[in-house]
Write a protein that holds these residues in place. Structure first.
Motif, PDB file in Angstrom:
ATOM      1  N   VAL A   1      28.833  39.594  50.653  1.00  0.00           N
ATOM      2  CA  VAL A   1      29.223  40.259  49.397  1.00  0.00           C
ATOM      3  C   VAL A   1      30.592  40.919  49.578  1.00  0.00           C
ATOM      4  O   VAL A   1      31.483  40.787  48.733  1.00  0.00           O
ATOM      5  CB  VAL A   1      28.160  41.315  48.988  1.00  0.00           C
ATOM      6  CG1 VAL A   1      28.568  42.039  47.710  1.00  0.00           C
ATOM      7  CG2 VAL A   1      26.795  40.662  48.820  1.00  0.00           C
ATOM      8  N   HIS A   2      30.746  41.581  50.722  1.00  0.00           N
ATOM      9  CA  HIS A   2      32.008  42.264  50.989  1.00  0.00           C
ATOM     10  C   HIS A   2      33.151  41.257  51.179  1.00  0.00           C
ATOM     11  O   HIS A   2      34.266  41.458  50.662  1.00  0.00           O
ATOM     12  CB  HIS A   2      31.876  43.160  52.223  1.00  0.00           C
ATOM     13  CG  HIS A   2      33.118  43.939  52.499  1.00  0.00           C
ATOM     14  ND1 HIS A   2      33.522  44.981  51.688  1.00  0.00           N
ATOM     15  CD2 HIS A   2      34.073  43.792  53.450  1.00  0.00           C
ATOM     16  CE1 HIS A   2      34.664  45.447  52.138  1.00  0.00           C
ATOM     17  NE2 HIS A   2      35.025  44.747  53.208  1.00  0.00           N
ATOM     18  N   GLU A   3      32.847  40.171  51.879  1.00  0.00           N
ATOM     19  CA  GLU A   3      33.896  39.158  52.118  1.00  0.00           C
ATOM     20  C   GLU A   3      34.418  38.581  50.796  1.00  0.00           C
ATOM     21  O   GLU A   3      35.619  38.392  50.616  1.00  0.00           O
ATOM     22  CB  GLU A   3      33.343  38.027  52.989  1.00  0.00           C
ATOM     23  CG  GLU A   3      33.262  38.426  54.459  1.00  0.00           C
ATOM     24  CD  GLU A   3      32.314  37.528  55.260  1.00  0.00           C
ATOM     25  OE1 GLU A   3      31.899  37.959  56.345  1.00  0.00           O
ATOM     26  OE2 GLU A   3      31.982  36.418  54.790  1.00  0.00           O
ATOM     27  N   MET A   4      33.499  38.330  49.887  1.00  0.00           N
ATOM     28  CA  MET A   4      33.925  37.780  48.594  1.00  0.00           C
ATOM     29  C   MET A   4      34.757  38.810  47.832  1.00  0.00           C
ATOM     30  O   MET A   4      35.774  38.481  47.230  1.00  0.00           O
ATOM     31  CB  MET A   4      32.703  37.331  47.771  1.00  0.00           C
ATOM     32  CG  MET A   4      32.032  36.097  48.355  1.00  0.00           C
ATOM     33  SD  MET A   4      30.784  35.373  47.277  1.00  0.00           S
ATOM     34  CE  MET A   4      29.277  35.961  47.997  1.00  0.00           C
ATOM     35  N   LEU A   5      34.334  40.066  47.903  1.00  0.00           N
ATOM     36  CA  LEU A   5      35.070  41.150  47.229  1.00  0.00           C
ATOM     37  C   LEU A   5      36.517  41.210  47.727  1.00  0.00           C
ATOM     38  O   LEU A   5      37.465  41.304  46.925  1.00  0.00           O
ATOM     39  CB  LEU A   5      34.355  42.485  47.491  1.00  0.00           C
ATOM     40  CG  LEU A   5      35.029  43.720  46.912  1.00  0.00           C
ATOM     41  CD1 LEU A   5      34.495  44.011  45.511  1.00  0.00           C
ATOM     42  CD2 LEU A   5      34.800  44.946  47.774  1.00  0.00           C
ATOM     43  N   VAL A   6      36.682  41.129  49.037  1.00  0.00           N
ATOM     44  CA  VAL A   6      38.032  41.194  49.625  1.00  0.00           C
ATOM     45  C   VAL A   6      38.891  40.045  49.081  1.00  0.00           C
ATOM     46  O   VAL A   6      40.060  40.230  48.733  1.00  0.00           O
ATOM     47  CB  VAL A   6      37.938  41.166  51.168  1.00  0.00           C
ATOM     48  CG1 VAL A   6      39.304  40.978  51.808  1.00  0.00           C
ATOM     49  CG2 VAL A   6      37.272  42.442  51.688  1.00  0.00           C
ATOM     50  N   ASP A   7      38.293  38.874  48.978  1.00  0.00           N
ATOM     51  CA  ASP A   7      39.025  37.714  48.450  1.00  0.00           C
ATOM     52  C   ASP A   7      39.403  37.901  46.984  1.00  0.00           C
ATOM     53  O   ASP A   7      40.522  37.571  46.572  1.00  0.00           O
ATOM     54  CB  ASP A   7      38.157  36.462  48.578  1.00  0.00           C
ATOM     55  CG  ASP A   7      38.680  35.564  49.663  1.00  0.00           C
ATOM     56  OD1 ASP A   7      38.968  36.108  50.749  1.00  0.00           O
ATOM     57  OD2 ASP A   7      38.810  34.344  49.408  1.00  0.00           O
TER      58      ASP A   7
ATOM     59  N   TYR B   1      28.684  44.972  42.064  1.00  0.00           N
ATOM     60  CA  TYR B   1      29.180  44.865  43.446  1.00  0.00           C
ATOM     61  C   TYR B   1      30.647  44.449  43.493  1.00  0.00           C
ATOM     62  O   TYR B   1      31.266  44.509  44.544  1.00  0.00           O
ATOM     63  CB  TYR B   1      28.327  43.869  44.246  1.00  0.00           C
ATOM     64  CG  TYR B   1      26.952  44.427  44.564  1.00  0.00           C
ATOM     65  CD1 TYR B   1      26.750  45.243  45.673  1.00  0.00           C
ATOM     66  CD2 TYR B   1      25.865  44.160  43.739  1.00  0.00           C
ATOM     67  CE1 TYR B   1      25.496  45.772  45.961  1.00  0.00           C
ATOM     68  CE2 TYR B   1      24.614  44.685  44.018  1.00  0.00           C
ATOM     69  CZ  TYR B   1      24.432  45.491  45.133  1.00  0.00           C
ATOM     70  OH  TYR B   1      23.200  46.018  45.416  1.00  0.00           O
ATOM     71  N   LEU B   2      31.168  43.979  42.352  1.00  0.00           N
ATOM     72  CA  LEU B   2      32.578  43.562  42.312  1.00  0.00           C
ATOM     73  C   LEU B   2      33.403  44.678  41.687  1.00  0.00           C
ATOM     74  O   LEU B   2      33.996  44.542  40.626  1.00  0.00           O
ATOM     75  CB  LEU B   2      32.733  42.249  41.533  1.00  0.00           C
ATOM     76  CG  LEU B   2      31.948  41.068  42.103  1.00  0.00           C
ATOM     77  CD1 LEU B   2      32.206  39.804  41.300  1.00  0.00           C
ATOM     78  CD2 LEU B   2      32.301  40.835  43.555  1.00  0.00           C
ATOM     79  N   ASN B   3      33.395  45.809  42.370  1.00  0.00           N
ATOM     80  CA  ASN B   3      34.098  47.004  41.914  1.00  0.00           C
ATOM     81  C   ASN B   3      35.172  47.305  42.957  1.00  0.00           C
ATOM     82  O   ASN B   3      34.865  47.489  44.134  1.00  0.00           O
ATOM     83  CB  ASN B   3      33.071  48.148  41.819  1.00  0.00           C
ATOM     84  CG  ASN B   3      33.669  49.455  41.360  1.00  0.00           C
ATOM     85  OD1 ASN B   3      34.844  49.734  41.613  1.00  0.00           O
ATOM     86  ND2 ASN B   3      32.867  50.283  40.717  1.00  0.00           N
ATOM     87  N   PHE B   4      36.450  47.317  42.518  1.00  0.00           N
ATOM     88  CA  PHE B   4      37.555  47.445  43.486  1.00  0.00           C
ATOM     89  C   PHE B   4      38.033  48.892  43.643  1.00  0.00           C
ATOM     90  O   PHE B   4      39.003  49.143  44.334  1.00  0.00           O
ATOM     91  CB  PHE B   4      38.753  46.582  43.049  1.00  0.00           C
ATOM     92  CG  PHE B   4      38.390  45.172  42.641  1.00  0.00           C
ATOM     93  CD1 PHE B   4      37.382  44.469  43.297  1.00  0.00           C
ATOM     94  CD2 PHE B   4      39.061  44.546  41.594  1.00  0.00           C
ATOM     95  CE1 PHE B   4      37.047  43.169  42.916  1.00  0.00           C
ATOM     96  CE2 PHE B   4      38.734  43.244  41.214  1.00  0.00           C
ATOM     97  CZ  PHE B   4      37.726  42.570  41.867  1.00  0.00           C
TER      98      PHE B   4
END
Ligand SMILES: Cc1ncc(COP(=O)(O)O)c(C=O)c1O
Length: 401
Positions: free
Chosen positions: A298-304, A218-221
């Motif tokens: 999940v998305h919020e953490m990814l953005v950070d 899920y941590l794929n940019f």
């Protein structure tokens, strides 16, 4: 004659298999950092491989509710049915996979699921292809099972991405499995879906298992989130390993899973039944809340993480002598520090990490832990303020060499 206890000192004889493995190499850095901290040092810590975020409230609430409802007894070894459904349905929805309950097992963390999978698949002398740099536990878990890691280099200039050709070249008649870890710890490399598919298809065609560690899936940019589990026609030789640790900031809860063919899942279940038994009951309820509940967190953490990555990598690249591939996922940067070898008595990444810790009070993990000698790993799962503080210190430290 009655048995007489004797007190003859016998040498400690541990098993051959425990001597095949080492304590996690990252532990040495942690221990040295702890000593300094205990002495009052103000450290900037890029060492820890875990999210700095708190576990989202709705997940914590589900665990508290489980305790209050006395959901505190043994459960089925591989997790309750609701949890298995939550795992496989989430995966199907997000990645287009198609797993049944009997192909799903919940374990006490992703590492546990990986350990079980390796133990049931890899026998003495079996070769397991392992891309370099690798997460340190892969090597030891392979060796504990009697397997032989076959290291496959990746190209730093190509962001450490594993290539199909390199894997194909490494295959022999003894190859039992291939480890894929994308996004990667420690490099942050993300393989292209086409490359993953080609390797999975190659393996399937040759009867080789792919252990796909998708702990950071899920941590794929890149905007192209992909799981090998979507290659449903290759399921027979695929073990997808997942974890809630990084996705939902739940490292301490210990919840991971495997999606794999029913006979492999049954074997993992058997092994788990004779070791840890079920993952903690209340954590199972929390995991259901995580997987079935709102996914915005999940998305919020990814953005950070993306913001933190930009800042850290730009800062590192500003330091003369340091080069750094742009990580495309996970939360690690893996800069090359070999330019400084030969300076101030430093001749390895371990020397750089040690000096950086002692003199600049910055904690990083040396690349030796991950199979390369020229790099250090920095986790940017920390606040922007800490990223900045660390960069200031590193600029001064490397600038003075
Ligand atoms: C590549 C990789 N796989 C698996 C794990 C294990 O995660 P956990 O056991 O917390 O689920 C980690 C943790 O750092 C990891 O980096």
């Amino acid at each position: 004659m009655r048995y007489m206890a004797t007190t003859i000192a016998s040498p400690l004889t541990l098993t051959e298999r425990i001597n095949r493995i080492e304590v996690s190499a990252t532990m040495a850095v942690v221990a040295e950092a702890e000593k300094l901290r205990a002495g009052g040092a103000d450290l900037v810590d890029y060492g820890a491989g875990e999210p700095h975020f708190a576990t989202p409230q709705h997940i914590k609430d589900a665990a508290i509710a489980a305790i209050n409802a006395n959901f505190t007894k043994y459960t089925a070894v591989g997790g309750i049915s609701d949890l298995k459904d939550a795992i496989r349905n989430r995966h199907a929805k997000d990645f287009g996979s198609d797993y049944k309950r009997e192909e799903t097992i919940a374990s006490t963390g992703g590492k546990h699921a990986l350990f079980n999978a390796m133990q049931v698949l890899v026998d003495h002398g079996d070769e397991v292809i392992l891309p370099v740099p690798y997460w340190v536990s892969f090597k030891d878990i392979i060796q504990y099972g009697g397997g032989v890691p076959v290291y496959v280099a990746t190209d730093e200039a190509n962001g450490f991405k594993l290539s199909f050709e390199a894997v194909e070249r490494a295959i022999t008649s003894r190859t039992k499995a291939i480890v894929l870890n994308t996004p990667s710890n420690p490099s942050g490399a993300v393989m292209d879906p086409e490359e993953i598919e080609a390797i999975v298809r190659l393996a399937h065609g040759r009867g080789i298992y792919v252990l796909a560690d998708e702990c950071y899936v899920y941590l794929n940019f890149t905007g192209k989130r992909f799981s090998s589990g979507s290659l449903t026609d290759c399921k027979e030789h695929l073990i997808v390993l997942g974890s809630l640790s990084k996705t939902y900031a739940m490292t301490g809860w210990r919840m991971g899973y495997a999606l794999s063919p029913a006979p492999i899942t049954a074997a993992m279940n058997k092994l788990q039944s004779q070791s840890t038994s079920n993952p903690t009951s209340i954590v199972q309820k929390a995991a259901i809340a995580a997987l079935n509940g709102p996914q915005e967190c999940v998305h919020e953490m990814l953005v950070d993480y993306i913001k933190l990555r930009e800042h850290l990598v730009a800062g590192l690249r500003d330091i003369p002598g340091i080069t750094c591939a742009m990580p495309q996922g996970a939360f690690y940067a893996y800069p090359n520090v070999s330019h400084f070898f030969g300076k101030a008595g430093m001749n390895s990444a371990a020397d750089v990490a040690s000096k950086l810790l002692r003199e600049a009070h910055v904690v990083v993990v040396p690349g030796e832990a991950f199979g390369t000698k020229e790099h250090i790993r920095l986790s940017y799962a920390t606040s922007m303020k800490e990223v900045e503080r660390g960069l200031e210190r590193m600029k001064k430290f490397f600038g003075a060499l």
